[in-house]
Design a protein around this motif. Structure first.
Motif, PDB file in Angstrom:
ATOM      1  N   ASN A 184      17.282  75.255 -16.722  1.00  0.00           N
ATOM      2  CA  ASN A 184      16.682  75.071 -18.041  1.00  0.00           C
ATOM      3  C   ASN A 184      15.791  73.846 -18.047  1.00  0.00           C
ATOM      4  OD1 ASN A 184      17.791  77.242 -19.169  1.00  0.00           O
ATOM      5  ND2 ASN A 184      19.369  76.183 -20.319  1.00  0.00           N
ATOM      6  N   PHE A 185      16.253  72.804 -17.383  1.00  0.00           N
ATOM      7  CA  PHE A 185      15.482  71.568 -17.356  1.00  0.00           C
ATOM      8  C   PHE A 185      14.207  71.752 -16.559  1.00  0.00           C
ATOM      9  CE2 PHE A 185      14.646  67.613 -14.984  1.00  0.00           C
ATOM     10  CZ  PHE A 185      14.196  66.866 -16.049  1.00  0.00           C
ATOM     11  N   LEU A 186      14.307  72.436 -15.433  1.00  0.00           N
ATOM     12  CA  LEU A 186      13.159  72.535 -14.545  1.00  0.00           C
ATOM     13  C   LEU A 186      12.155  73.582 -15.012  1.00  0.00           C
ATOM     14  CD1 LEU A 186      14.744  72.303 -11.005  1.00  0.00           C
ATOM     15  CD2 LEU A 186      13.389  70.603 -12.168  1.00  0.00           C
ATOM     16  N   LEU A 187      12.651  74.698 -15.517  1.00  0.00           N
ATOM     17  CA  LEU A 187      11.762  75.845 -15.722  1.00  0.00           C
ATOM     18  C   LEU A 187      11.582  76.217 -17.178  1.00  0.00           C
ATOM     19  CD1 LEU A 187      13.233  78.051 -12.898  1.00  0.00           C
ATOM     20  CD2 LEU A 187      11.137  76.772 -12.806  1.00  0.00           C
ATOM     21  N   GLY A 188      12.196  75.500 -18.078  1.00  0.00           N
ATOM     22  CA  GLY A 188      12.116  75.915 -19.478  1.00  0.00           C
ATOM     23  C   GLY A 188      13.247  76.859 -19.793  1.00  0.00           C
ATOM     24  N   SER A 189      13.479  77.064 -21.073  1.00  0.00           N
ATOM     25  CA  SER A 189      14.727  77.723 -21.444  1.00  0.00           C
ATOM     26  C   SER A 189      14.696  79.230 -21.238  1.00  0.00           C
ATOM     27  CB  SER A 189      15.051  77.413 -22.897  1.00  0.00           C
ATOM     28  OG  SER A 189      13.957  77.749 -23.684  1.00  0.00           O
ATOM     29  N   ASP A 190      13.506  79.833 -21.112  1.00  0.00           N
ATOM     30  CA  ASP A 190      13.514  81.294 -20.942  1.00  0.00           C
ATOM     31  C   ASP A 190      13.226  81.665 -19.494  1.00  0.00           C
ATOM     32  OD1 ASP A 190      11.063  80.244 -21.124  1.00  0.00           O
ATOM     33  OD2 ASP A 190      10.183  81.838 -22.329  1.00  0.00           O
ATOM     34  N   ASN A 191      13.857  80.951 -18.570  1.00  0.00           N
ATOM     35  CA  ASN A 191      13.587  81.223 -17.166  1.00  0.00           C
ATOM     36  C   ASN A 191      14.371  82.428 -16.694  1.00  0.00           C
ATOM     37  OD1 ASN A 191      16.199  80.494 -15.835  1.00  0.00           O
ATOM     38  ND2 ASN A 191      15.813  78.676 -17.072  1.00  0.00           N
ATOM     39  N   ALA A 192      13.982  82.931 -15.545  1.00  0.00           N
ATOM     40  CA  ALA A 192      14.652  84.096 -14.987  1.00  0.00           C
ATOM     41  C   ALA A 192      15.501  83.711 -13.790  1.00  0.00           C
ATOM     42  CB  ALA A 192      13.619  85.135 -14.576  1.00  0.00           C
ATOM     43  N   ALA A 193      15.770  82.379 -13.647  1.00  0.00           N
ATOM     44  CA  ALA A 193      16.463  81.948 -12.447  1.00  0.00           C
ATOM     45  C   ALA A 193      17.948  82.241 -12.498  1.00  0.00           C
ATOM     46  CB  ALA A 193      16.252  80.456 -12.241  1.00  0.00           C
ATOM     47  N   SER A 194      18.495  82.170 -13.688  1.00  0.00           N
ATOM     48  CA  SER A 194      19.940  82.299 -13.760  1.00  0.00           C
ATOM     49  C   SER A 194      20.326  83.764 -13.836  1.00  0.00           C
ATOM     50  CB  SER A 194      20.447  81.578 -14.993  1.00  0.00           C
ATOM     51  OG  SER A 194      21.749  81.996 -15.232  1.00  0.00           O
ATOM     52  N   GLN A 195      21.280  84.111 -13.044  1.00  0.00           N
ATOM     53  CA  GLN A 195      21.674  85.512 -13.039  1.00  0.00           C
ATOM     54  C   GLN A 195      22.563  85.845 -14.220  1.00  0.00           C
ATOM     55  OE1 GLN A 195      23.233  85.679  -9.120  1.00  0.00           O
ATOM     56  NE2 GLN A 195      22.592  83.562  -9.051  1.00  0.00           N
ATOM     57  N   MET A 196      23.250  84.828 -14.736  1.00  0.00           N
ATOM     58  CA  MET A 196      24.121  85.109 -15.875  1.00  0.00           C
ATOM     59  C   MET A 196      23.303  85.658 -17.036  1.00  0.00           C
ATOM     60  SD  MET A 196      27.021  84.576 -14.977  1.00  0.00           S
ATOM     61  CE  MET A 196      28.026  84.559 -16.438  1.00  0.00           C
ATOM     62  N   ALA A 197      22.179  84.985 -17.311  1.00  0.00           N
ATOM     63  CA  ALA A 197      21.342  85.394 -18.434  1.00  0.00           C
ATOM     64  C   ALA A 197      20.876  86.830 -18.245  1.00  0.00           C
ATOM     65  CB  ALA A 197      20.152  84.458 -18.555  1.00  0.00           C
ATOM     66  N   GLN A 198      20.524  87.146 -16.981  1.00  0.00           N
ATOM     67  CA  GLN A 198      20.028  88.501 -16.735  1.00  0.00           C
ATOM     68  C   GLN A 198      21.106  89.533 -16.974  1.00  0.00           C
ATOM     69  OE1 GLN A 198      18.077  89.062 -13.102  1.00  0.00           O
ATOM     70  NE2 GLN A 198      16.479  87.581 -13.567  1.00  0.00           N
ATOM     71  N   GLN A 199      22.307  89.196 -16.547  1.00  0.00           N
ATOM     72  CA  GLN A 199      23.377  90.163 -16.755  1.00  0.00           C
ATOM     73  C   GLN A 199      23.631  90.379 -18.237  1.00  0.00           C
ATOM     74  OE1 GLN A 199      26.402  88.548 -14.324  1.00  0.00           O
ATOM     75  NE2 GLN A 199      25.546  89.460 -12.475  1.00  0.00           N
ATOM     76  N   MET A 200      23.585  89.273 -18.984  1.00  0.00           N
ATOM     77  CA  MET A 200      23.755  89.380 -20.436  1.00  0.00           C
ATOM     78  C   MET A 200      22.707  90.317 -21.019  1.00  0.00           C
ATOM     79  SD  MET A 200      26.142  87.388 -21.437  1.00  0.00           S
ATOM     80  CE  MET A 200      26.568  85.789 -22.051  1.00  0.00           C
ATOM     81  N   ASN A 201      21.466  90.137 -20.554  1.00  0.00           N
ATOM     82  CA  ASN A 201      20.375  90.948 -21.058  1.00  0.00           C
ATOM     83  C   ASN A 201      20.626  92.422 -20.852  1.00  0.00           C
ATOM     84  OD1 ASN A 201      18.375  89.728 -22.371  1.00  0.00           O
ATOM     85  ND2 ASN A 201      17.356  88.958 -20.539  1.00  0.00           N
TER      86      ASN A 201
END
Lengths: 261, 328
Positions: free
Chosen positions: A194-211
């Motif tokens: 979040n710090f490096l790429l902004g809050s809507d990044n695609a780096a985290s897999q958790m977020a993707q799974q949630m999506n």
């Protein structure tokens, strides 16, 4: 009860520089790489042609009318209802009027539906491939190392989580193996990304799974495999059963009473 | 409220628009000319926000309005650099700037042809379609604009902006029932827009007062206009236009030559005119409220300063006329 002696394991301090740091750095870099790979692989949303847009927007229009009919006088509502139900039932706004009444095409053979599938596949791949690679890299080079000691005590249940790959029975759960550090990184680097790429990044897999969970829950309105003709007919029926009233019916009495009160 | 660059500036007063466009050099200087999307620079420079591009767009509009074409071109260049020549919105903005630069009718014709070319390639380019309609209107070719707009609404009927523009065009041609239909469509999409309720009331009032409207028709229009105004002030307590219209309609109904003693409407589908005592009460209420608004605005009370100067003046005039009539 006898006091359990504090376990001490003499570790080479170099373990820190050659295992802990590399794993962390590699994890962060893969996250950033994954973010940019997803951005690159993402396809722009497909442009609607005029007929598709007409089909979707008239349906929306019908839904709007059904929801907000009360702002109209009865006469204007009836005109609209008659016009819309007639058009909806005759299929005037359909994209392919000649396909009416046929079974909807198989979503797998529809090229526009394939795009969505491919997008999902790409995302999955961007997640699975780096994870497999890193996991095997760690297994090949660093398996079996105890790399750090947590600065706080933990109960015995944490053993399986923190000491994966180190099969010992009596070791204090505070000791941590390299593969466990990897798992911790997977779940714990979210805020770093979040710090490096902004809050809507695609780096985290958790977020993707949630999506993915979320998108499966909501039914798709204009998605592939939905027959627009059926939607139109259902909407025409919904409009036909409306019993009209208007907010304007007693508005002057409401106004006078409201002011007096 | 101070004008902000984050809201579209179309409703601003000339003074406010000027104030915005005078900020142009400052805004253009303080924000970077280009935002790089390369990974490394993106890590270390300020991140890009949607607000920035919104600001450029609104600044562009304000600058065009106040004649600061240099700054407008700068804004446009930055938007083009970011979104490319083929972005729909950028195409429309580019057209807008060209329209502003055009000096004669031949230039405008050329721009119109360019719009046609864009639309021939991509029939669903909504910003350019709207731009083309607006250009036709400003060139005085209203019937053509109406035809285009109707065709546009044929495939995109969920566009309140287009419907209200259509209502305005029809009204300018004196086609009241069409204008009323279009405004009703706006209300279907935005059921609680009190300004649209009042606008519809205004159009209905105009339709009722138009020459050629039969008594029954104009009574029908007046009944609905009264209800529309009442609804608009029900939704928004101190809405000046709503009260103004309410007062006009009720005055007209009270002085209506064939006294609406027979309140029975010819058709059950239509609204009936409220009874005479109710109309009189509504008239009193509107008078009271209007004079309160005028009084508090003149006294510059807190929270009462947001009204338009011209609207207040009109309300004052209406009240004065009313007072002189009662004295007689």
């Amino acid at each position: 009860m006898a006091q359990i002696p504090v376990q001490t394991i003499h570790r080479d301090p170099q373990l820190f520089y050659w295992i802990l740091l590399p794993i962390t750095i590699v994890m962060v870099l893969t996250g950033i790489l994954r973010h940019y790979a997803t951005v690159m692989l993402a396809t722009a949303p497909k442009k609607l042609d005029q007929k598709t847009m007409r089909e979707q927007r008239w349906l929306m229009h019908g839904i709007n009318l059904r929801g907000n009919y009360h702002v109209l006088s009865k006469r204007s509502f009836n005109t609209r209802r008659d016009a819309l139900t007639a058009a909806f039932e005759s299929g005037a706004y359909l994209k392919n009027p000649e396909n009416r009444g046929q079974a909807p095409p198989n979503p797998l053979s529809d090229p526009s539906a394939m795009d969505g599938m491919m997008g999902m596949m790409k995302n999955q791949m961007a997640m699975i491939i780096p994870n497999t690679l890193i996991m095997s890299w760690i297994n090949a080079f660093f398996s079996g190392y105890v790399i750090m000691k947590l600065p706080f005590p933990l109960t015995i249940k944490f053993k399986s989580m923190l000491q994966a790959g180190v099969a010992t029975r009596d070791m204090d759960p505070r000791w941590m193996s390299s593969i466990s550090w990897y798992f911790l990184c997977i779940f714990g680097l979210q805020s770093v990304f979040n710090f490096l790429l902004g809050s809507d990044n695609a780096a985290s897999q958790m977020a993707q799974q949630m999506n993915q969970m979320g998108s499966q829950g909501t039914p798709q309105m204009f998605g592939p495999g939905v027959d627009p003709d059926k939607q139109f007919r259902a909407e025409a029926e919904n409009l036909a059963v409306i019993e009209h009233y208007s907010v304007l019916d007693d508005v002057e009495t409401r106004l006078l009473e409201g002011i007096r009160a | 409220m101070a004008p902000s660059l984050l809201h579209p500036p179309s409703h601003l007063s000339p003074a406010a628009a000027l104030q915005l466009s005078q900020q142009a050099p400052f805004v253009l200087q303080s924000s970077p000319a280009t935002v790089s999307s390369a990974p490394l620079t993106a890590l270390f420079s300020a991140s890009e926000t949607p607000d920035l591009w919104l600001k450029y767009e609104n600044l562009l509009l304000s600058c065009l309005r106040t004649g600061d074409e240099h700054a407008a071109h700068q804004c446009l260049d930055r938007l083009v650099a970011r979104f490319g020549e083929n972005n729909e919105r950028v195409q429309a903005l580019k057209g807008l700037v060209r329209e502003a630069d055009a000096t004669n009718n031949a230039d405008l014709e050329k721009i119109l042809r360019d719009y046609d070319n864009i639309l021939a390639e991509n029939g669903t380019n909504i910003p350019v379609t709207k731009r083309r309609i607006a250009l036709l209107r400003s060139m005085g070719r209203v019937p053509e604009a109406i035809t285009m707009l109707v065709r546009f609404l044929g495939f995109s009927p969920t566009d309140p902006e287009a419907w209200s523009e259509l209502a305005d065009l029809y009204l300018s041609q004196g086609m009241y029932s069409q204008a009323i239909f279009a405004l009703e469509e706006v209300l279907v999409m935005a059921p609680n827009a009190w300004n649209m309720h009042a606008r519809l009331g205004e159009v209905q009032y105009m339709a009722a007062s138009a020459t050629g409207a039969s008594d029954a028709e104009s009574l029908k229009y007046l009944a609905e206009a009264l209800k529309r105004f009442a609804r608009s002030v029900e939704l928004c307590d101190d809405y000046l236009r709503g009260y103004y219209g309410l007062k006009l309609v009720t005055t007209k109904l009270i002085n209506y030559p064939p006294k609406p003693a027979v309140v029975k409407a010819t058709d059950v589908d239509d609204f009936t005119v409220p009874t005479t005592p109710t109309v009189e009460k509504l008239n009193e209420l509107a008078t009271e409220k209007l004079s309160e608004i005028v009084r508090r605005y003149t006294a510059k009370e807190r929270h009462w300063r947001g009204y338009d100067e011209a609207e207040i003046a009109a309300a004052r005039e209406l009240l004065a006329k009313d007072a002189s009539q009662t004295e007689k």
